[in-house]
Design an enzyme around this catalytic site. Structure first.
Site, PDB file in Angstrom:
ATOM      1  N   ASN A 238       0.736  -1.145  -0.077  1.00  0.00           N
ATOM      2  CA  ASN A 238       0.080   0.092  -0.092  1.00  0.00           C
ATOM      3  C   ASN A 238       0.890   1.352   0.133  1.00  0.00           C
ATOM      4  O   ASN A 238       1.604   1.477  -0.915  1.00  0.00           O
ATOM      5  CB  ASN A 238      -1.206  -0.044   0.948  1.00  0.00           C
ATOM      6  CG  ASN A 238      -0.675  -0.268   2.474  1.00  0.00           C
ATOM      7  OD1 ASN A 238      -0.206  -1.098   2.810  1.00  0.00           O
ATOM      8  ND2 ASN A 238      -0.793   0.611   3.269  1.00  0.00           N
ATOM      9  N   ASP A 239       0.808   2.102   0.821  1.00  0.00           N
ATOM     10  CA  ASP A 239       1.276   3.444   0.889  1.00  0.00           C
ATOM     11  C   ASP A 239       2.759   3.580   0.449  1.00  0.00           C
ATOM     12  O   ASP A 239       3.660   2.711   0.761  1.00  0.00           O
ATOM     13  CB  ASP A 239       1.269   4.163   2.104  1.00  0.00           C
ATOM     14  CG  ASP A 239      -0.068   4.259   2.970  1.00  0.00           C
ATOM     15  OD1 ASP A 239      -1.067   3.713   2.388  1.00  0.00           O
ATOM     16  OD2 ASP A 239      -0.173   4.768   3.940  1.00  0.00           O
TER      17      ASP A 239
ATOM     18  N   ASP B 180       2.628   8.487  10.531  1.00  0.00           N
ATOM     19  CA  ASP B 180       2.949   8.808   9.147  1.00  0.00           C
ATOM     20  C   ASP B 180       3.941  10.037   8.860  1.00  0.00           C
ATOM     21  O   ASP B 180       3.587  10.983   8.461  1.00  0.00           O
ATOM     22  CB  ASP B 180       1.595   8.986   8.232  1.00  0.00           C
ATOM     23  CG  ASP B 180       0.569   7.973   8.209  1.00  0.00           C
ATOM     24  OD1 ASP B 180       1.049   6.648   8.493  1.00  0.00           O
ATOM     25  OD2 ASP B 180      -0.578   8.109   8.031  1.00  0.00           O
TER      26      ASP B 180
ATOM     27  N   GLU C 236      -4.547  11.093   7.221  1.00  0.00           N
ATOM     28  CA  GLU C 236      -3.484  10.456   7.299  1.00  0.00           C
ATOM     29  C   GLU C 236      -2.392  10.825   6.190  1.00  0.00           C
ATOM     30  O   GLU C 236      -2.570  11.720   5.589  1.00  0.00           O
ATOM     31  CB  GLU C 236      -3.747   8.844   6.700  1.00  0.00           C
ATOM     32  CG  GLU C 236      -4.638   8.268   7.773  1.00  0.00           C
ATOM     33  CD  GLU C 236      -4.773   6.612   7.353  1.00  0.00           C
ATOM     34  OE1 GLU C 236      -4.453   5.781   8.189  1.00  0.00           O
ATOM     35  OE2 GLU C 236      -5.059   6.483   6.245  1.00  0.00           O
TER      36      GLU C 236
END
Length: 520
Positions: free
Chosen positions: A48-49, A173, A225
């Site tokens: 993901n990210d 994050d 986020e």
């Protein structure tokens, strides 16, 4: 055959990602069904990210949230890849692994040129990763660091971790950069449930002091986020820059689910002050992408000054259905890298995104079609000679004031992804309800719309079509729509038809795009 559908010329081409060689296995590595050919994907398992985007010693580093154990979210660690041209990527071993009941959540990486951390050796600066430690046996997230002295190939976690802990369950994050005017490091970190981002400073990446908070503002329906903060050049204003604060939201985006919003303003080394609109609510938010599949976008640090671009990319999926996208042996891809500028319009700012020029190295055969006074279906037979596989398309339309037209991406005999240009409604709508495999999650089929306008009476669109995605850049990137599609066939065919009004002129040029994985 459905007689209402256009005749599509399908030609054999030499690119191995379209047709396997005789005797080859059904699914060669990097040639699997729906495997992107010019978007980054892990060799296998869940991603993901994007994390830790930084340039150092001729390489663009891409770290990313990764599950070494399977193809769904879990066991979060940092995967790692590098590129010298932003088009072709080399996979490297997992950089930071989950251990001691602490997952490695999202964060950033910097080159500590002044060796403020003391981690450097032999006169060479260390790379330092700043990430969230997510504790799996207690409700706690705090910020950790690790360092590398061999160009990011191996990493050592700091013995004094965590370096920032406020005792919160949700606090994550961190994006860190060097702020030259104040001579210190600045961290932007999300306080998700409070819909805030917090700013901290440090002289050495180990000790952090709280500066200020920003928020709630803009879209607050979903948790906040993956923040980022950076200066961006203003178009047509030589030397002028504005600060852009990125806040990705877990839900409430224009097309539904997760998305990426931004604020434009000023940063004085302590506090970010946004220009209007900075109220609360979905309507007051500024959106970087109007599609369903652009999230957790963050930018590269340390891009050389003689380059000067602000570059970023995002995770090409949506939190509502990401675990269920039916690809194998990998799950998820990144968007193509994009270069950013700001454009001032009435009523406000646009974050302009242009595909990086390096992608032009993948271009192959091209065909151009010019049309005039079109009021029905266009003949795109010549164009479709090069759009059978992954391709890039540039189009410029000169519509009448009442014009509505559909550009359709066709696959098989009953599948279509529709790009509807509605001039009276001032919008572009991407419809993937019949785009192929859409039944794996109830929230996947549907539409996404972006506001568009004519510039000097014309509308420009640039499409990047891969095996399982489309990215549409309108008017040189002032509006962007990113969307996954999962066609059951491998050949594409374009259809353009005007359903209302007319197109005075239309110019379309398409290029075949080669696989970035050819050497793999």
């Amino acid at each position: 055959m459905d007689s209402r559908r256009p005749f599509c010329i399908v030609v054999s081409i030499a690119l191995v990602f379209l047709c396997a060689a005789p005797g080859a296995r059904a699914e060669e590595p990097y040639r699997e069904k729906w495997r992107p050919q010019f978007h980054f994907t892990p060799a296998k398992n869940w991603m993901n990210d994007p994390n830790g985007l930084v340039y150092y010693d001729g390489e663009y580093h891409l770290f990313y949230q990764y599950n070494p154990e399977g193809d769904k979210w879990g066991h979060m660690s940092w995967g790692h890849a590098v590129s010298r041209d932003l088009a072709r990527w080399e996979h490297l071993p997992v950089a930071l692994r989950e251990e001691n009941d602490v997952m490695i959540f999202s964060g950033s990486a910097v080159v500590d040129w002044k060796n403020t951390s003391g981690f450097g050796k032999d006169g060479k600066p260390p790379m330092v990763a700043i990430y969230t430690g997510h504790h799996t046996k207690k409700p706690l997230q705090n910020q950790h660091i690790a360092y590398s002295t061999d160009r990011g190939r191996t990493w050592t976690k700091f013995a004094g971790n965590p370096v920032l802990d406020i005792g919160a369950k949700d606090f994550r994050d961190p994006k860190v950069f060097w702020h030259e005017p104040t001579g210190r490091w600045v961290m932007v970190v999300s306080w998700p449930v409070q819909r805030k981002v917090r700013f901290y400073s440090s002289p050495n990446l180990k000790e952090w002091t709280h500066l200020a908070d920003f928020g709630p503002a803009g879209s607050t329906a979903g948790i906040w986020e993956c923040p980022d903060l950076f200066p961006v050049p203003v178009e047509n204003k030589v030397g002028e820059k504005k600060w852009v604060l990125i806040v990705n939201v877990g839900s409430g985006a224009p097309a539904g689910g997760s998305g990426c919003q931004f604020f434009v303003g000023d940063f004085d080394g302590r506090r970010f002050t946004a220009e209007a609109p900075a109220g609360k609510g979905k309507e007051s938010a500024l959106w970087a992408d109007w599609g369903r599949d652009f999230y957790a976008a963050v930018s590269w640090g340390d891009v050389p000054k003689d380059d000067g671009r602000r570059l970023w990319l995002g995770w090409m999926s949506n939190g509502e259905y990401a675990n269920d996208v039916p690809t194998s042996p990998w799950r998820s891809a990144m968007s193509i890298p994009r270069a950013l500028t700001l454009r001032k319009t009435d009523p406000g700012w646009l974050l302009v995104q242009r595909p990086v020029n390096e992608l032009e190295r993948l271009r192959g055969e091209s065909v151009e079609v010019r049309l005039k006074d079109l009021s029905g279906a266009a003949n795109l037979a010549e164009l479709n000679k090069v759009t059978t596989g992954p391709f890039e398309l540039e189009s410029e339309l000169e519509p009448s004031a009442e014009s509505v037209c559909d550009l359709k991406l066709l696959t098989g005999t009953a599948e279509e992804t529709v790009f509807r240009v509605d001039i009276p409604g001032r919008k572009l709508t991407l419809d993937r309800t019949r785009s192929g495999r859409v039944d794996f999650h109830k929230r996947f089929p549907g539409t996404a719309s972006a506001p568009v306008r004519l510039l000097d009476g014309r509308l420009k669109m640039r499409l990047f079509v891969d095996t399982s995605s489309v990215e549409v850049f309108v008017n040189d990137g002032e509006a962007v729509v990113t969307s996954l599609i999962l066609p059951t066939a491998r050949e594409y065919c374009l259809d353009l038809r005007v359903t209302k009004g007319d197109l005075r002129t239309a110019t379309l040029r398409a290029w075949k795009l080669a696989s970035a994985w050819t050497a793999k």
